[in-house]
Design a protein around this motif. Structure first.
Motif, PDB file in Angstrom:
ATOM      1  N   VAL A  58       0.220 -11.217   9.646  1.00  0.00           N
ATOM      2  CA  VAL A  58      -0.827 -11.287   8.621  1.00  0.00           C
ATOM      3  C   VAL A  58      -0.314 -10.753   7.294  1.00  0.00           C
ATOM      4  CG1 VAL A  58      -3.084 -10.345   7.964  1.00  0.00           C
ATOM      5  CG2 VAL A  58      -2.719 -11.223  10.273  1.00  0.00           C
ATOM      6  N   LEU A  59       0.385  -9.644   7.310  1.00  0.00           N
ATOM      7  CA  LEU A  59       0.908  -9.058   6.080  1.00  0.00           C
ATOM      8  C   LEU A  59       1.943  -9.966   5.422  1.00  0.00           C
ATOM      9  CD1 LEU A  59       0.825  -6.600   4.235  1.00  0.00           C
ATOM     10  CD2 LEU A  59       2.571  -5.547   5.658  1.00  0.00           C
ATOM     11  N   ALA A  60       2.845 -10.526   6.203  1.00  0.00           N
ATOM     12  CA  ALA A  60       3.869 -11.417   5.641  1.00  0.00           C
ATOM     13  C   ALA A  60       3.238 -12.672   5.052  1.00  0.00           C
ATOM     14  CB  ALA A  60       4.890 -11.782   6.713  1.00  0.00           C
ATOM     15  N   GLY A  61       2.318 -13.261   5.757  1.00  0.00           N
ATOM     16  CA  GLY A  61       1.647 -14.453   5.243  1.00  0.00           C
ATOM     17  C   GLY A  61       0.843 -14.169   3.990  1.00  0.00           C
ATOM     18  N   TRP A  62       0.163 -13.048   3.969  1.00  0.00           N
ATOM     19  CA  TRP A  62      -0.628 -12.661   2.801  1.00  0.00           C
ATOM     20  C   TRP A  62       0.261 -12.428   1.587  1.00  0.00           C
ATOM     21  CZ3 TRP A  62      -1.248  -7.607   0.513  1.00  0.00           C
ATOM     22  CH2 TRP A  62      -2.271  -7.541  -0.427  1.00  0.00           C
ATOM     23  N   LEU A  63       1.373 -11.734   1.791  1.00  0.00           N
ATOM     24  CA  LEU A  63       2.283 -11.465   0.673  1.00  0.00           C
ATOM     25  C   LEU A  63       2.942 -12.751   0.165  1.00  0.00           C
ATOM     26  CD1 LEU A  63       3.948  -8.153   1.840  1.00  0.00           C
ATOM     27  CD2 LEU A  63       2.488  -8.469  -0.154  1.00  0.00           C
ATOM     28  N   ALA A  64       3.294 -13.654   1.072  1.00  0.00           N
ATOM     29  CA  ALA A  64       3.898 -14.916   0.637  1.00  0.00           C
ATOM     30  C   ALA A  64       2.916 -15.738  -0.193  1.00  0.00           C
ATOM     31  CB  ALA A  64       4.372 -15.718   1.849  1.00  0.00           C
TER      32      ALA A  64
ATOM     33  N   ILE B 248       2.580 -16.454  -6.066  1.00  0.00           N
ATOM     34  CA  ILE B 248       2.284 -17.286  -7.230  1.00  0.00           C
ATOM     35  C   ILE B 248       1.742 -16.465  -8.393  1.00  0.00           C
ATOM     36  CG2 ILE B 248       1.919 -19.394  -5.899  1.00  0.00           C
ATOM     37  CD1 ILE B 248      -1.115 -18.878  -6.212  1.00  0.00           C
ATOM     38  N   TYR B 249       1.244 -15.261  -8.100  1.00  0.00           N
ATOM     39  CA  TYR B 249       0.720 -14.399  -9.172  1.00  0.00           C
ATOM     40  C   TYR B 249       1.812 -13.590  -9.857  1.00  0.00           C
ATOM     41  CZ  TYR B 249      -3.637 -15.717  -7.031  1.00  0.00           C
ATOM     42  OH  TYR B 249      -4.667 -16.446  -6.526  1.00  0.00           O
ATOM     43  N   ARG B 250       2.992 -13.587  -9.280  1.00  0.00           N
ATOM     44  CA  ARG B 250       4.201 -13.018  -9.883  1.00  0.00           C
ATOM     45  C   ARG B 250       4.065 -11.540 -10.238  1.00  0.00           C
ATOM     46  NH1 ARG B 250       5.879 -16.958 -14.528  1.00  0.00           N
ATOM     47  NH2 ARG B 250       7.641 -15.582 -14.523  1.00  0.00           N
ATOM     48  N   GLU B 251       3.432 -10.782  -9.375  1.00  0.00           N
ATOM     49  CA  GLU B 251       3.295  -9.353  -9.625  1.00  0.00           C
ATOM     50  C   GLU B 251       4.475  -8.600  -9.025  1.00  0.00           C
ATOM     51  OE1 GLU B 251      -0.539  -7.798  -8.689  1.00  0.00           O
ATOM     52  OE2 GLU B 251      -1.539  -9.583  -9.467  1.00  0.00           O
ATOM     53  N   ARG B 252       4.987  -7.651  -9.773  1.00  0.00           N
ATOM     54  CA  ARG B 252       6.161  -6.882  -9.366  1.00  0.00           C
ATOM     55  C   ARG B 252       5.911  -6.132  -8.053  1.00  0.00           C
ATOM     56  NH1 ARG B 252       8.561  -3.336 -13.839  1.00  0.00           N
ATOM     57  NH2 ARG B 252      10.344  -4.696 -13.826  1.00  0.00           N
ATOM     58  N   ARG B 253       4.704  -5.620  -7.859  1.00  0.00           N
ATOM     59  CA  ARG B 253       4.429  -4.848  -6.642  1.00  0.00           C
ATOM     60  C   ARG B 253       4.494  -5.716  -5.388  1.00  0.00           C
ATOM     61  NH1 ARG B 253      -1.671  -4.201  -8.388  1.00  0.00           N
ATOM     62  NH2 ARG B 253      -2.405  -6.174  -7.597  1.00  0.00           N
ATOM     63  N   ASP B 254       4.221  -7.021  -5.525  1.00  0.00           N
ATOM     64  CA  ASP B 254       4.340  -7.918  -4.371  1.00  0.00           C
ATOM     65  C   ASP B 254       5.805  -8.067  -3.959  1.00  0.00           C
ATOM     66  OD1 ASP B 254       1.602  -8.301  -4.364  1.00  0.00           O
ATOM     67  OD2 ASP B 254       1.701 -10.122  -5.583  1.00  0.00           O
TER      68      ASP B 254
ATOM     69  N   ILE C 173       8.165  -5.824  -4.456  1.00  0.00           N
ATOM     70  CA  ILE C 173       8.549  -4.543  -3.860  1.00  0.00           C
ATOM     71  C   ILE C 173       7.998  -4.427  -2.447  1.00  0.00           C
ATOM     72  CG2 ILE C 173       8.264  -2.032  -4.057  1.00  0.00           C
ATOM     73  CD1 ILE C 173       8.355  -2.486  -7.139  1.00  0.00           C
ATOM     74  N   ALA C 174       6.762  -4.875  -2.246  1.00  0.00           N
ATOM     75  CA  ALA C 174       6.153  -4.808  -0.912  1.00  0.00           C
ATOM     76  C   ALA C 174       6.925  -5.680   0.080  1.00  0.00           C
ATOM     77  CB  ALA C 174       4.695  -5.252  -0.978  1.00  0.00           C
TER      78      ALA C 174
ATOM     79  N   GLU D 140      10.488  -6.372   4.611  1.00  0.00           N
ATOM     80  CA  GLU D 140      11.649  -7.038   5.205  1.00  0.00           C
ATOM     81  C   GLU D 140      12.730  -6.032   5.606  1.00  0.00           C
ATOM     82  OE1 GLU D 140      11.956 -10.278   5.973  1.00  0.00           O
ATOM     83  OE2 GLU D 140       9.961 -10.707   5.228  1.00  0.00           O
ATOM     84  N   THR D 141      12.919  -4.996   4.805  1.00  0.00           N
ATOM     85  CA  THR D 141      13.889  -3.953   5.149  1.00  0.00           C
ATOM     86  C   THR D 141      13.459  -3.230   6.420  1.00  0.00           C
ATOM     87  OG1 THR D 141      14.457  -3.681   2.825  1.00  0.00           O
ATOM     88  CG2 THR D 141      15.066  -1.894   4.310  1.00  0.00           C
ATOM     89  N   LEU D 142      12.177  -2.904   6.516  1.00  0.00           N
ATOM     90  CA  LEU D 142      11.663  -2.243   7.722  1.00  0.00           C
ATOM     91  C   LEU D 142      11.787  -3.146   8.950  1.00  0.00           C
ATOM     92  CD1 LEU D 142       8.498  -0.396   6.376  1.00  0.00           C
ATOM     93  CD2 LEU D 142      10.688   0.605   7.069  1.00  0.00           C
ATOM     94  N   MET D 143      11.542  -4.431   8.754  1.00  0.00           N
ATOM     95  CA  MET D 143      11.682  -5.355   9.880  1.00  0.00           C
ATOM     96  C   MET D 143      13.123  -5.405  10.367  1.00  0.00           C
ATOM     97  SD  MET D 143       9.114  -8.453   8.748  1.00  0.00           S
ATOM     98  CE  MET D 143       9.933  -9.640   9.766  1.00  0.00           C
TER      99      MET D 143
END
Length: 135
Positions: A63-69, A73-79, A81-82, A87-90
């Motif tokens: 759910v988190l990966a799909g939501w972030l992907a 399109i909104y091109r926010e820097r925090r997305d 970073i998230a 991905e690093t944690l995975m």
């Protein structure tokens, strides 16, 4: 027509990273469904709390990966970073599972669950991806 802001075309690097993250979301949902099936069919034999925790983890990651992907399109820097953190944690999570399972070798590190997050991290660290989020 001049393209500015949110109407600018996404670079190829970002499209590839978005596809991989979407693929990981589908993979995590399928893994969660498979673990749920195992949990239902062998509830007596296995530690049900641990299996339920893994099922929940797979669903949350999906759910988190799909939501972030979908938010790219909104091109926010925090997305960005998230996604880098997720991905690093995975990748670290899968490597640690392999290490705990005593199966840590060069061949096991080429597992798709380790390689895909590393690819996404590398793609998001490229200058074109950074520029996409740094409007």
């Amino acid at each position: 027509m001049v393209e500015t802001g949110k109407t600018q075309h996404m670079p190829r690097v970002m499209k590839i990273a978005e596809f991989i993250v979407s693929l990981q979301a589908v993979q995590a949902l399928a893994g969660g469904a498979l673990l749920a099936f195992v949990f239902v069919n062998s509830a007596d034999d296995m530690n049900s709390g641990l299996v339920l925790l893994f099922v929940g983890f797979c669903v949350v990651i999906a759910v988190l990966a799909g939501w972030l992907a979908n938010k790219w399109i909104y091109r926010e820097r925090r997305d960005r970073i998230a996604v880098l953190v997720l991905e690093t944690l995975m990748a670290l999570g899968f490597v640690s599972v392999l290490a705990l399972d005593s199966d840590l070798s060069m061949r096991s590190l080429l597992n798709i669950n380790v390689v895909l997050p590393v690819i996404v991290v590398v793609l998001l660290l490229l200058p074109s991806a950074r520029a996409w989020f740094n409007r």
